[in-house]
Design a protein around this motif. Structure first.
Motif, PDB file in Angstrom:
ATOM      1  N   GLN A   1      26.185 -52.386   6.887  1.00 14.10           N
ATOM      2  CA  GLN A   1      25.343 -52.051   5.741  1.00 14.10           C
ATOM      3  C   GLN A   1      26.227 -51.695   4.543  1.00 14.10           C
ATOM      4  O   GLN A   1      27.040 -50.785   4.604  1.00 14.10           O
ATOM      5  CB  GLN A   1      24.442 -50.868   6.087  1.00 14.10           C
ATOM      6  CG  GLN A   1      23.600 -50.376   4.945  1.00 14.10           C
ATOM      7  CD  GLN A   1      22.958 -49.032   5.274  1.00 14.10           C
ATOM      8  OE1 GLN A   1      23.174 -48.472   6.351  1.00 14.10           O
ATOM      9  NE2 GLN A   1      22.189 -48.508   4.356  1.00 14.10           N
ATOM     10  N   VAL A   2      26.032 -52.433   3.471  1.00 14.81           N
ATOM     11  CA  VAL A   2      26.832 -52.216   2.268  1.00 14.81           C
ATOM     12  C   VAL A   2      26.374 -50.953   1.554  1.00 14.81           C
ATOM     13  O   VAL A   2      25.173 -50.712   1.383  1.00 14.81           O
ATOM     14  CB  VAL A   2      26.702 -53.418   1.316  1.00 14.81           C
ATOM     15  CG1 VAL A   2      27.350 -53.122  -0.024  1.00 14.81           C
ATOM     16  CG2 VAL A   2      27.311 -54.671   1.951  1.00 14.81           C
ATOM     17  N   GLN A   3      27.348 -50.152   1.161  1.00 12.26           N
ATOM     18  CA  GLN A   3      27.040 -48.967   0.367  1.00 12.26           C
ATOM     19  C   GLN A   3      28.087 -48.748  -0.703  1.00 12.26           C
ATOM     20  O   GLN A   3      29.281 -48.927  -0.459  1.00 12.26           O
ATOM     21  CB  GLN A   3      26.979 -47.714   1.258  1.00 12.26           C
ATOM     22  CG  GLN A   3      25.630 -47.441   1.867  1.00 12.26           C
ATOM     23  CD  GLN A   3      25.511 -46.014   2.373  1.00 12.26           C
ATOM     24  OE1 GLN A   3      26.347 -45.552   3.137  1.00 12.26           O
ATOM     25  NE2 GLN A   3      24.458 -45.329   1.962  1.00 12.26           N
ATOM     26  N   LEU A   4      27.621 -48.381  -1.869  1.00 16.14           N
ATOM     27  CA  LEU A   4      28.462 -47.875  -2.946  1.00 16.14           C
ATOM     28  C   LEU A   4      27.845 -46.542  -3.351  1.00 16.14           C
ATOM     29  O   LEU A   4      26.674 -46.495  -3.721  1.00 16.14           O
ATOM     30  CB  LEU A   4      28.493 -48.836  -4.135  1.00 16.14           C
ATOM     31  CG  LEU A   4      29.255 -50.147  -3.940  1.00 16.14           C
ATOM     32  CD1 LEU A   4      28.990 -51.098  -5.088  1.00 16.14           C
ATOM     33  CD2 LEU A   4      30.747 -49.873  -3.809  1.00 16.14           C
ATOM     34  N   VAL A   5      28.642 -45.490  -3.251  1.00 19.05           N
ATOM     35  CA  VAL A   5      28.118 -44.153  -3.526  1.00 19.05           C
ATOM     36  C   VAL A   5      28.938 -43.510  -4.637  1.00 19.05           C
ATOM     37  O   VAL A   5      30.122 -43.199  -4.447  1.00 19.05           O
ATOM     38  CB  VAL A   5      28.135 -43.277  -2.269  1.00 19.05           C
ATOM     39  CG1 VAL A   5      27.585 -41.884  -2.588  1.00 19.05           C
ATOM     40  CG2 VAL A   5      27.328 -43.924  -1.148  1.00 19.05           C
ATOM     41  N   GLU A   6      28.277 -43.324  -5.784  1.00 22.06           N
ATOM     42  CA  GLU A   6      28.929 -42.690  -6.922  1.00 22.06           C
ATOM     43  C   GLU A   6      28.775 -41.177  -6.854  1.00 22.06           C
ATOM     44  O   GLU A   6      27.800 -40.655  -6.297  1.00 22.06           O
ATOM     45  CB  GLU A   6      28.334 -43.179  -8.249  1.00 22.06           C
ATOM     46  CG  GLU A   6      28.427 -44.664  -8.499  1.00 22.06           C
ATOM     47  CD  GLU A   6      27.171 -45.402  -8.096  1.00 22.06           C
ATOM     48  OE1 GLU A   6      26.907 -46.482  -8.659  1.00 22.06           O
ATOM     49  OE2 GLU A   6      26.443 -44.890  -7.226  1.00 22.06           O
ATOM     50  N   SER A   7      29.740 -40.487  -7.463  1.00 21.20           N
ATOM     51  CA  SER A   7      29.669 -39.039  -7.588  1.00 21.20           C
ATOM     52  C   SER A   7      30.491 -38.608  -8.793  1.00 21.20           C
ATOM     53  O   SER A   7      31.216 -39.418  -9.379  1.00 21.20           O
ATOM     54  CB  SER A   7      30.197 -38.352  -6.317  1.00 21.20           C
ATOM     55  OG  SER A   7      31.553 -38.678  -6.110  1.00 21.20           O
ATOM     56  N   GLY A   8      30.378 -37.330  -9.141  1.00 18.33           N
ATOM     57  CA  GLY A   8      31.187 -36.783 -10.222  1.00 18.33           C
ATOM     58  C   GLY A   8      30.448 -36.548 -11.518  1.00 18.33           C
ATOM     59  O   GLY A   8      31.013 -35.974 -12.456  1.00 18.33           O
ATOM     60  N   GLY A   9      29.212 -36.986 -11.590  1.00 14.68           N
ATOM     61  CA  GLY A   9      28.434 -36.760 -12.803  1.00 14.68           C
ATOM     62  C   GLY A   9      27.974 -35.318 -12.909  1.00 14.68           C
ATOM     63  O   GLY A   9      28.190 -34.513 -12.008  1.00 14.68           O
ATOM     64  N   GLY A  10      27.349 -35.014 -14.025  1.00 20.86           N
ATOM     65  CA  GLY A  10      26.838 -33.667 -14.235  1.00 20.86           C
ATOM     66  C   GLY A  10      26.654 -33.400 -15.712  1.00 20.86           C
ATOM     67  O   GLY A  10      26.737 -34.313 -16.540  1.00 20.86           O
ATOM     68  N   VAL A  11      26.425 -32.140 -16.031  1.00 20.67           N
ATOM     69  CA  VAL A  11      26.276 -31.726 -17.426  1.00 20.67           C
ATOM     70  C   VAL A  11      27.645 -31.266 -17.926  1.00 20.67           C
ATOM     71  O   VAL A  11      28.279 -30.419 -17.296  1.00 20.67           O
ATOM     72  CB  VAL A  11      25.243 -30.601 -17.576  1.00 20.67           C
ATOM     73  CG1 VAL A  11      25.137 -30.189 -19.042  1.00 20.67           C
ATOM     74  CG2 VAL A  11      23.894 -31.034 -17.032  1.00 20.67           C
ATOM     75  N   VAL A  12      28.075 -31.816 -19.033  1.00 21.74           N
ATOM     76  CA  VAL A  12      29.408 -31.511 -19.558  1.00 21.74           C
ATOM     77  C   VAL A  12      29.319 -31.329 -21.063  1.00 21.74           C
ATOM     78  O   VAL A  12      28.491 -31.979 -21.722  1.00 21.74           O
ATOM     79  CB  VAL A  12      30.406 -32.617 -19.179  1.00 21.74           C
ATOM     80  CG1 VAL A  12      29.975 -33.962 -19.742  1.00 21.74           C
ATOM     81  CG2 VAL A  12      31.812 -32.271 -19.595  1.00 21.74           C
ATOM     82  N   GLN A  13      30.144 -30.460 -21.589  1.00 15.30           N
ATOM     83  CA  GLN A  13      30.138 -30.196 -23.034  1.00 15.30           C
ATOM     84  C   GLN A  13      30.843 -31.320 -23.793  1.00 15.30           C
ATOM     85  O   GLN A  13      31.761 -31.963 -23.258  1.00 15.30           O
ATOM     86  CB  GLN A  13      30.834 -28.867 -23.328  1.00 15.30           C
ATOM     87  CG  GLN A  13      30.074 -27.664 -22.802  1.00 15.30           C
ATOM     88  CD  GLN A  13      30.816 -26.370 -23.101  1.00 15.30           C
ATOM     89  OE1 GLN A  13      32.054 -26.335 -23.118  1.00 15.30           O
ATOM     90  NE2 GLN A  13      30.066 -25.308 -23.328  1.00 15.30           N
ATOM     91  N   PRO A  14      30.447 -31.547 -25.016  1.00 12.94           N
ATOM     92  CA  PRO A  14      31.152 -32.557 -25.838  1.00 12.94           C
ATOM     93  C   PRO A  14      32.640 -32.253 -25.915  1.00 12.94           C
ATOM     94  O   PRO A  14      33.058 -31.073 -25.993  1.00 12.94           O
ATOM     95  CB  PRO A  14      30.485 -32.401 -27.211  1.00 12.94           C
ATOM     96  CG  PRO A  14      29.133 -31.857 -26.924  1.00 12.94           C
ATOM     97  CD  PRO A  14      29.310 -30.944 -25.735  1.00 12.94           C
ATOM     98  N   GLY A  15      33.432 -33.326 -25.858  1.00 16.10           N
ATOM     99  CA  GLY A  15      34.879 -33.190 -25.940  1.00 16.10           C
ATOM    100  C   GLY A  15      35.571 -33.011 -24.606  1.00 16.10           C
ATOM    101  O   GLY A  15      36.797 -33.156 -24.525  1.00 16.10           O
ATOM    102  N   ARG A  16      34.784 -32.701 -23.559  1.00 15.39           N
ATOM    103  CA  ARG A  16      35.386 -32.495 -22.243  1.00 15.39           C
ATOM    104  C   ARG A  16      35.565 -33.812 -21.506  1.00 15.39           C
ATOM    105  O   ARG A  16      35.211 -34.881 -22.013  1.00 15.39           O
ATOM    106  CB  ARG A  16      34.526 -31.529 -21.422  1.00 15.39           C
ATOM    107  CG  ARG A  16      34.297 -30.185 -22.074  1.00 15.39           C
ATOM    108  CD  ARG A  16      35.587 -29.411 -22.270  1.00 15.39           C
ATOM    109  NE  ARG A  16      36.167 -28.976 -21.018  1.00 15.39           N
ATOM    110  CZ  ARG A  16      35.980 -27.763 -20.492  1.00 15.39           C
ATOM    111  NH1 ARG A  16      35.183 -26.887 -21.078  1.00 15.39           N
ATOM    112  NH2 ARG A  16      36.577 -27.437 -19.369  1.00 15.39           N
ATOM    113  N   SER A  17      36.110 -33.722 -20.290  1.00 16.21           N
ATOM    114  CA  SER A  17      36.405 -34.902 -19.483  1.00 16.21           C
ATOM    115  C   SER A  17      35.724 -34.819 -18.126  1.00 16.21           C
ATOM    116  O   SER A  17      35.346 -33.722 -17.665  1.00 16.21           O
ATOM    117  CB  SER A  17      37.916 -35.033 -19.279  1.00 16.21           C
ATOM    118  OG  SER A  17      38.579 -35.178 -20.509  1.00 16.21           O
ATOM    119  N   LEU A  18      35.576 -35.988 -17.503  1.00 19.53           N
ATOM    120  CA  LEU A  18      35.035 -36.079 -16.151  1.00 19.53           C
ATOM    121  C   LEU A  18      35.757 -37.196 -15.421  1.00 19.53           C
ATOM    122  O   LEU A  18      36.247 -38.146 -16.059  1.00 19.53           O
ATOM    123  CB  LEU A  18      33.543 -36.438 -16.179  1.00 19.53           C
ATOM    124  CG  LEU A  18      32.475 -35.381 -16.363  1.00 19.53           C
ATOM    125  CD1 LEU A  18      31.106 -36.038 -16.359  1.00 19.53           C
ATOM    126  CD2 LEU A  18      32.555 -34.311 -15.286  1.00 19.53           C
TER     127      LEU A  18
END
Lengths: 123, 111
Positions: free
Chosen positions: A1-18
């Motif tokens: 079964q093929v899966q691609l699972v993203e993570s790391g998103g969220g609420v972040v302030q302008p100018g910051r990094s993810l």
């Protein structure tokens, strides 16, 4: 079964990094080019970046060139997107997708997609 | 602003046939880069519907078909069903941009 699972998103302030991650399973990750695509709320699909099967080629949309960096670790079957200097207009669902066009210099269609990770840029 | 141009919306009654156009240029479709089509149901990730202009991935009904001519491509859906109501996107590669392009998307409404 093929899966691609993203993570790391969220609420972040302008100018910051993810750093967004996408873990693959169920297909031969090392054969495929990998892409990041985003979709702002109520808007269409926007292609962001591609990395070739071996990481040797990387190409970016003009809108994110210089701010976003795509990379991959084939030993971990994981794709990454480093997003810097975030702006309100970067608020979107971010998808990873696989492409049998392994070199990244064309596309054979995005056969597999993850469910996305939501990035919200807000103060 | 997408370099691949699609109509914002199309509609049809159940059982009817609809087509969605995708107009590009000499640096993408006209340069013989393949066109691919995606279906995005509400709240879901896109799904590959047609690849390499005319080919259907396994599991896609033959009610969906694609064509390409010159700098344009089209997606046709026959025997329209309520479950076909979704957004549809065309995609190709652009040699001037050295990157992938998506059309702006077309919302299909089944009346």
């Amino acid at each position: 079964q093929v899966q691609l699972v993203e993570s790391g998103g969220g609420v972040v302030q302008p100018g910051r990094s993810l750093r967004l991650s996408c873990v693959a399973s169920g297909f031969t990750f090392i054969d495929d080019a990998m892409h990041w695509v985003r979709q702002a709320p109520g808007r269409g699909l926007e292609w962001l970046a591609v990395i070739s099967y071996n990481g040797g080629n990387k190409f970016y949309a003009n809108s994110v060139k210089g701010r976003f960096t795509i990379s991959r670790d084939n030993s971990k079957k994981t794709l990454y997107l480093e997003v810097n200097s975030l702006r309100a207009e970067d608020t979107a669902m971010y998808y990873c997708a696989s492409d049998r066009g392994g070199t990244g210099t064309t596309t054979l269609g995005f056969a597999y997609w993850g469910q996305g990770t939501l990035v919200t840029v807000s103060s | 602003q997408s370099v691949l141009t699609q109509p914002p919306s199309v509609s049809g009654a159940p059982g009817q046939r609809v087509t969605i156009s995708c107009t590009g240029s000499s640096s993408n479709i006209g340069a013989l880069y393949d066109v691919h089509w995606y279906q995005q149901l509400p709240g879901m990730a896109p799904k590959l519907l047609i690849y390499a202009n005319t080919k259907r991935p396994s599991g896609v009904p033959d009610r969906f078909s694609g064509s390409q001519s010159g700098t344009s491509a089209s997606l046709a859906i026959t025997g329209l069903q309520a479950e076909d109501e979704a957004d549809y996107y065309c995609q190709s590669y652009d040699r001037s941009l050295s990157g992938v392009l998506f059309g702006g998307g077309t919302k299909l409404t089944v009346l």
